[in-house]
Write an enzyme that holds these catalytic residues in place. Structure first.
Site, PDB file in Angstrom:
ATOM      1  N   LYS A 147       0.800  -1.227   0.000  1.00 37.84           N
ATOM      2  CA  LYS A 147       0.000   0.000   0.000  1.00 37.84           C
ATOM      3  C   LYS A 147       0.838   1.285   0.000  1.00 37.84           C
ATOM      4  O   LYS A 147       0.367   2.364   0.347  1.00 37.84           O
ATOM      5  CB  LYS A 147      -1.019   0.065   1.166  1.00 37.84           C
ATOM      6  CG  LYS A 147      -1.814  -1.182   1.409  1.00 37.84           C
ATOM      7  CD  LYS A 147      -2.159  -1.973   0.195  1.00 37.84           C
ATOM      8  CE  LYS A 147      -3.141  -1.336  -0.760  1.00 37.84           C
ATOM      9  NZ  LYS A 147      -3.341  -2.206  -1.969  1.00 37.84           N
ATOM     10  N   HIS A 162       7.225  -7.575  -1.806  1.00 39.01           N
ATOM     11  CA  HIS A 162       6.946  -6.926  -0.508  1.00 39.01           C
ATOM     12  C   HIS A 162       7.800  -7.564   0.591  1.00 39.01           C
ATOM     13  O   HIS A 162       7.563  -7.295   1.773  1.00 39.01           O
ATOM     14  CB  HIS A 162       5.486  -7.150  -0.104  1.00 39.01           C
ATOM     15  CG  HIS A 162       4.458  -6.410  -0.899  1.00 39.01           C
ATOM     16  ND1 HIS A 162       4.599  -5.117  -1.305  1.00 39.01           N
ATOM     17  CD2 HIS A 162       3.211  -6.782  -1.327  1.00 39.01           C
ATOM     18  CE1 HIS A 162       3.505  -4.727  -1.951  1.00 39.01           C
ATOM     19  NE2 HIS A 162       2.661  -5.725  -1.982  1.00 39.01           N
ATOM     20  N   SER A 182      -4.743   3.257   3.661  1.00 40.85           N
ATOM     21  CA  SER A 182      -4.904   2.553   2.382  1.00 40.85           C
ATOM     22  C   SER A 182      -5.061   1.050   2.635  1.00 40.85           C
ATOM     23  O   SER A 182      -5.928   0.391   2.055  1.00 40.85           O
ATOM     24  CB  SER A 182      -3.685   2.841   1.505  1.00 40.85           C
ATOM     25  OG  SER A 182      -3.804   2.195   0.272  1.00 40.85           O
ATOM     26  N   SER A 201       0.652   7.008 -16.547  1.00 44.75           N
ATOM     27  CA  SER A 201       0.802   6.505 -15.176  1.00 44.75           C
ATOM     28  C   SER A 201      -0.033   7.339 -14.192  1.00 44.75           C
ATOM     29  O   SER A 201       0.070   7.144 -12.978  1.00 44.75           O
ATOM     30  CB  SER A 201       2.274   6.523 -14.749  1.00 44.75           C
ATOM     31  OG  SER A 201       2.752   7.860 -14.760  1.00 44.75           O
TER      32      SER A 201
HETATM   33  N1  LIG Z   1      -1.264   6.435 -10.419  1.00 42.26           N
HETATM   34  C1  LIG Z   1      -1.416   6.604  -9.120  1.00 42.26           C
HETATM   35  N2  LIG Z   1      -1.335   7.832  -8.583  1.00 42.26           N
HETATM   36  C2  LIG Z   1      -1.485   8.011  -7.242  1.00 42.26           C
HETATM   37  N3  LIG Z   1      -1.740   7.017  -6.361  1.00 42.26           N
HETATM   38  C3  LIG Z   1      -1.825   5.774  -6.858  1.00 42.26           C
HETATM   39  C4  LIG Z   1      -1.660   5.502  -8.239  1.00 42.26           C
HETATM   40  N4  LIG Z   1      -1.802   4.156  -8.419  1.00 42.26           N
HETATM   41  C5  LIG Z   1      -2.045   3.636  -7.215  1.00 42.26           C
HETATM   42  N5  LIG Z   1      -2.062   4.593  -6.265  1.00 42.26           N
HETATM   43  C6  LIG Z   1      -2.360   4.444  -4.845  1.00 42.26           C
HETATM   44  O1  LIG Z   1      -1.452   3.525  -4.244  1.00 42.26           O
HETATM   45  C7  LIG Z   1      -2.125   2.837  -3.169  1.00 42.26           C
HETATM   46  C8  LIG Z   1      -2.025   1.345  -3.415  1.00 42.26           C
HETATM   47  O2  LIG Z   1      -0.706   0.953  -3.178  1.00 42.26           O
HETATM   48  P1  LIG Z   1      -0.123  -0.467  -3.630  1.00 42.26           P
HETATM   49  O3  LIG Z   1       0.007  -0.409  -5.127  1.00 42.26           O
HETATM   50  O4  LIG Z   1       1.174  -0.529  -2.927  1.00 42.26           O
HETATM   51  O5  LIG Z   1      -1.079  -1.507  -3.222  1.00 42.26           O
HETATM   52  C9  LIG Z   1      -3.569   3.318  -3.186  1.00 42.26           C
HETATM   53  O6  LIG Z   1      -3.610   4.397  -2.260  1.00 42.26           O
HETATM   54  P2  LIG Z   1      -4.945   4.892  -1.531  1.00 42.26           P
HETATM   55  O7  LIG Z   1      -5.615   3.685  -0.962  1.00 42.26           O
HETATM   56  O8  LIG Z   1      -4.470   5.843  -0.476  1.00 42.26           O
HETATM   57  O9  LIG Z   1      -5.760   5.576  -2.581  1.00 42.26           O
HETATM   58  C10 LIG Z   1      -3.726   3.794  -4.628  1.00 42.26           C
HETATM   59  O10 LIG Z   1      -4.768   4.702  -4.818  1.00 42.26           O
HETATM   60  C1  LIG Z   2      -2.074 -10.750  -7.446  1.00 37.77           C
HETATM   61  C2  LIG Z   2      -1.919 -11.166  -6.022  1.00 37.77           C
HETATM   62  C3  LIG Z   2      -1.671 -10.031  -5.104  1.00 37.77           C
HETATM   63  C4  LIG Z   2      -0.391  -9.755  -4.662  1.00 37.77           C
HETATM   64  C5  LIG Z   2      -0.168  -8.721  -3.749  1.00 37.77           C
HETATM   65  C6  LIG Z   2      -1.225  -7.977  -3.299  1.00 37.77           C
HETATM   66  O1  LIG Z   2      -1.041  -6.996  -2.385  1.00 37.77           O
HETATM   67  S1  LIG Z   2      -0.789  -5.517  -2.824  1.00 37.77           S
HETATM   68  O2  LIG Z   2      -1.872  -5.008  -3.649  1.00 37.77           O
HETATM   69  O3  LIG Z   2       0.470  -5.435  -3.537  1.00 37.77           O
HETATM   70  O4  LIG Z   2      -0.701  -4.794  -1.570  1.00 37.77           O
HETATM   71  C7  LIG Z   2      -2.499  -8.237  -3.757  1.00 37.77           C
HETATM   72  C8  LIG Z   2      -2.713  -9.274  -4.664  1.00 37.77           C
END
Ligand SMILES: Nc1ncnc2c1ncn2[C@@H]1O[C@H](COP(=O)(O)O)[C@@H](OP(=O)(O)O)[C@H]1O
Ligand SMILES: CCc1ccc(OS(=O)(=O)O)cc1
Length: 285
Positions: free
Chosen positions: A44, A99, A129, A218
């Site tokens: 996250k 991770h 998040s 992006s």
């Molecule tokens: N292009 C983008 N710009 C800004 N935030 C982004 C993004 N893509 C993903 N995120 C944010 O990154 C978080 C998810 O993180 P991960 O990819 O590590 O799982 C989410 O945060 P929020 O839940 O605060 O919106 C998501 O909205």
């Molecule tokens: C596709 C499986 C997977 C792997 C990792 C995940 O966690 S996170 O979104 O990167 O936080 C979720 C799903």
């Protein structure tokens, strides 16, 4: 927190496609190659944003790749069975996501020249998040309430363990030349400079219009609309119908969710755990 986790070396992992046997094999036997690029985060922290950005840098801003192949195939997770099997078969330079905490990461990395980008984010926003994401995921134990999840977070009883331990562990690599620390906040505040920084680290050169296309494709909106990146392919099977990877995409949302007492506890804990590290590492503080 009790059920629906796989435990390995004292760390809880999601139940989906993770096993102690694979995690051990990854740690002991996965061969990181010098030409690999590793994208490392605590969940996250903006992992998928970083992956999308690096894929777009590789394709020189052309969105065809990110719009045609699921994000977990472009940059597979080394620690789950699906990703590990894919990576073992992949030829040439690979993008690899993870991770994993440093102490269980593939040992071969530490003797390689492979480049790693470690993306960090204000842990308060990581917390918020994560709360919304894990509640919508079918492969972890769901926190009942924000209060319960707060307890899990400060104790490190949550998927991939303690944010503090994860961050401290990987920060110990900060002086290595094949290790780049980037923050979600700098990506939000000045994405152009962040992309330039990534390009410089990876030895990639983009023309101005290619860079513009990386930025466009992006963006939060572009990723939210891209079914290969927004996790909509997981809905029903691994995510509840109301689950979103791209929720708000902002910095500082924690202020809408923390009580004053929680904010104080968190500040104190952050000071206790991170005070000896240079504060410039944490641009949100
Ligand atoms: N292009 C983008 N710009 C800004 N935030 C982004 C993004 N893509 C993903 N995120 C944010 O990154 C978080 C998810 O993180 P991960 O990819 O590590 O799982 C989410 O945060 P929020 O839940 O605060 O919106 C998501 O909205
Ligand atoms: C596709 C499986 C997977 C792997 C990792 C995940 O966690 S996170 O979104 O990167 O936080 C979720 C799903």
């Amino acid at each position: 927190m009790t059920g629906k986790f796989v435990w390995f070396e004292g760390i809880p992992f999601p139940s989906l496609d993770y096993s102690p046997e694979i995690l051990r094999e990854v740690q002991e036997s996965f061969l990181v190659k010098d030409e690999d690029v590793l994208l490392l985060t605590f969940p996250k922290s903006g992992t998928n944003w970083l992956i999308e950005t690096v894929c777009l840098i590789y394709s020189k801003g052309d969105p065809k790749w990110v719009q045609s192949e699921p994000i977990w195939d472009r940059s597979p997770w080394v620690e789950n069975k699906y990703g590990y099997e894919l990576l073992k078969e992949k030829e040439g330079p690979r993008l690899i996501s993870s991770h994993l905490p440093i102490q269980v990461f593939p040992k071969s990395f530490f003797n390689s020249k492979a480049k790693m980008i470690y993306l960090i984010r204000n842990p308060r926003d990581v917390f918020v998040s994560g709360y919304f994401f894990w509640r919508s995921a079918k492969f972890v134990e769901k926190p009942e309430s924000l209060e319960e999840y707060f307890e899990w977070f400060i104790r490190g009883n949550m998927p991939f363990g303690s944010w503090f331990d994860h961050t401290r562990g990987w920060m110990s690599m900060r002086d290595k030349e094949n290790f780049l620390i980037l923050s979600y906040e700098e990506m939000k505040w000045d994405m152009r400079s962040a992309v330039e920084k990534i390009c410089q680290f990876l030895g990639k050169k983009l023309e101005p219009e290619e860079l513009d296309s990386v930025l466009r494709n992006s963006s939060f909106q572009a990723m939210k609309e891209n079914n290969m990146s927004n996790y909509s392919l997981l809905k029903g099977l691994h995510l509840e119908e109301n689950g979103h990877l791209l929720r708000k995409g902002v910095t500082g949302d924690w202020k809408n969710h923390f009580t004053v007492a929680q904010a104080e506890i968190f500040d104190k804990l952050f000071q206790e755990k991170m005070a000896d590290l240079p504060q410039e590492l944490f641009p949100w503080e």
